[in-house]
Design a protein around this motif. Structure first.
Motif, PDB file in Angstrom:
ATOM      1  N   MET A   1       0.828  -1.202   0.000  1.00  0.00           N
ATOM      2  CA  MET A   1       0.000   0.000   0.000  1.00  0.00           C
ATOM      3  C   MET A   1       0.863   1.254   0.000  1.00  0.00           C
ATOM      4  N   ALA A   2       0.425   2.273  -0.702  1.00  0.00           N
ATOM      5  CA  ALA A   2       1.187   3.516  -0.797  1.00  0.00           C
ATOM      6  C   ALA A   2       1.414   4.119   0.582  1.00  0.00           C
ATOM      7  N   GLY A   3       2.615   4.617   0.800  1.00  0.00           N
ATOM      8  CA  GLY A   3       2.899   5.280   2.062  1.00  0.00           C
ATOM      9  C   GLY A   3       3.430   4.362   3.143  1.00  0.00           C
ATOM     10  N   GLU A   4       3.423   3.073   2.901  1.00  0.00           N
ATOM     11  CA  GLU A   4       3.898   2.165   3.944  1.00  0.00           C
ATOM     12  C   GLU A   4       5.396   1.957   3.896  1.00  0.00           C
ATOM     13  N   THR A   5       5.979   2.238   2.726  1.00  0.00           N
ATOM     14  CA  THR A   5       7.427   2.162   2.609  1.00  0.00           C
ATOM     15  C   THR A   5       7.962   3.535   2.224  1.00  0.00           C
ATOM     16  N   CYS A   6       9.275   3.704   2.421  1.00  0.00           N
ATOM     17  CA  CYS A   6       9.897   4.996   2.156  1.00  0.00           C
ATOM     18  C   CYS A   6       9.875   5.322   0.666  1.00  0.00           C
ATOM     19  N   ARG A   7       9.594   6.553   0.402  1.00  0.00           N
ATOM     20  CA  ARG A   7       9.545   7.021  -0.979  1.00  0.00           C
ATOM     21  C   ARG A   7      10.909   6.888  -1.655  1.00  0.00           C
ATOM     22  N   ASN A   8      11.975   7.140  -0.884  1.00  0.00           N
ATOM     23  CA  ASN A   8      13.330   7.095  -1.433  1.00  0.00           C
ATOM     24  C   ASN A   8      14.006   5.747  -1.247  1.00  0.00           C
ATOM     25  N   HIS A   9      13.510   4.977  -0.293  1.00  0.00           N
ATOM     26  CA  HIS A   9      14.066   3.662  -0.005  1.00  0.00           C
ATOM     27  C   HIS A   9      12.933   2.639   0.053  1.00  0.00           C
ATOM     28  N   PRO A  10      12.558   2.097  -1.087  1.00  0.00           N
ATOM     29  CA  PRO A  10      11.410   1.183  -1.155  1.00  0.00           C
ATOM     30  C   PRO A  10      11.551  -0.067  -0.286  1.00  0.00           C
ATOM     31  N   ASP A  11      12.786  -0.333   0.169  1.00  0.00           N
ATOM     32  CA  ASP A  11      12.998  -1.517   1.004  1.00  0.00           C
ATOM     33  C   ASP A  11      12.844  -1.201   2.489  1.00  0.00           C
ATOM     34  N   ARG A  12      12.600   0.069   2.812  1.00  0.00           N
ATOM     35  CA  ARG A  12      12.463   0.435   4.224  1.00  0.00           C
ATOM     36  C   ARG A  12      11.027   0.808   4.577  1.00  0.00           C
ATOM     37  N   LYS A  13      10.704   0.520   5.824  1.00  0.00           N
ATOM     38  CA  LYS A  13       9.389   0.858   6.321  1.00  0.00           C
ATOM     39  C   LYS A  13       9.332   2.357   6.629  1.00  0.00           C
ATOM     40  N   SER A  14       8.224   2.983   6.327  1.00  0.00           N
ATOM     41  CA  SER A  14       8.119   4.403   6.598  1.00  0.00           C
ATOM     42  C   SER A  14       7.714   4.657   8.045  1.00  0.00           C
ATOM     43  N   VAL A  15       8.180   5.795   8.583  1.00  0.00           N
ATOM     44  CA  VAL A  15       7.794   6.179   9.937  1.00  0.00           C
ATOM     45  C   VAL A  15       6.897   7.411   9.892  1.00  0.00           C
ATOM     46  N   ALA A  16       6.853   8.059   8.728  1.00  0.00           N
ATOM     47  CA  ALA A  16       5.995   9.222   8.562  1.00  0.00           C
ATOM     48  C   ALA A  16       5.467   9.235   7.138  1.00  0.00           C
ATOM     49  N   MET A  17       4.353   9.904   6.955  1.00  0.00           N
ATOM     50  CA  MET A  17       3.772   9.903   5.629  1.00  0.00           C
ATOM     51  C   MET A  17       3.195  11.256   5.268  1.00  0.00           C
ATOM     52  N   CYS A  18       3.414  11.650   4.017  1.00  0.00           N
ATOM     53  CA  CYS A  18       2.750  12.830   3.496  1.00  0.00           C
ATOM     54  C   CYS A  18       1.323  12.413   3.174  1.00  0.00           C
ATOM     55  N   GLN A  19       0.370  12.945   3.908  1.00  0.00           N
ATOM     56  CA  GLN A  19      -1.010  12.496   3.720  1.00  0.00           C
ATOM     57  C   GLN A  19      -1.610  13.020   2.432  1.00  0.00           C
ATOM     58  N   LYS A  20      -1.030  14.082   1.914  1.00  0.00           N
ATOM     59  CA  LYS A  20      -1.542  14.659   0.685  1.00  0.00           C
ATOM     60  C   LYS A  20      -1.189  13.783  -0.522  1.00  0.00           C
ATOM     61  N   TYR A  21       0.079  13.338  -0.559  1.00  0.00           N
ATOM     62  CA  TYR A  21       0.540  12.561  -1.711  1.00  0.00           C
ATOM     63  C   TYR A  21       0.740  11.085  -1.399  1.00  0.00           C
ATOM     64  N   SER A  22       0.531  10.710  -0.130  1.00  0.00           N
ATOM     65  CA  SER A  22       0.755   9.337   0.292  1.00  0.00           C
ATOM     66  C   SER A  22       2.192   8.882   0.070  1.00  0.00           C
ATOM     67  N   HIS A  23       3.138   9.802   0.298  1.00  0.00           N
ATOM     68  CA  HIS A  23       4.544   9.447   0.214  1.00  0.00           C
ATOM     69  C   HIS A  23       5.041   9.091   1.605  1.00  0.00           C
TER      70      HIS A  23
END
Ligand SMILES: [Zn+2]
Length: 68
Positions: free
Chosen positions: A1-23
């Motif tokens: 799902m969009a926003g669950e992984t890092c925008r710049n590092h697709p192999d890493r889990k995200s800790v924050a998300m841009c709610q506007k763009y789901s990054h």
């Protein structure tokens, strides 16, 4: 799902998300290079946005370092 992984590092889990763009952003990106996609335009999520919060903090630190 969009926003669950890092925008710049697709192999890493995200800790924050841009709610506007789901990054998603990982901790590294958030601490080293937080980046709001559109810092100059209105965003209804901004007040609660962790990405923009860190972005602002970084800008303030840079300004302080430059004037010191
Ligand atoms: Zn990252």
């Amino acid at each position: 799902m969009a926003g669950e992984t890092c925008r710049n590092h697709p192999d890493r889990k995200s800790v924050a998300m841009c709610q506007k763009y789901s990054h998603g952003y990982c901790l590294d990106c958030l601490e080293n290079d937080p980046h709001c996609s559109d810092p100059d335009i209105y965003c209804k999520f901004r007040e609660q946005c962790l990405v923009h919060f860190h972005y602002k903090e970084r800008k303030r630190e840079a300004a302080r370092a430059a004037s010191a």
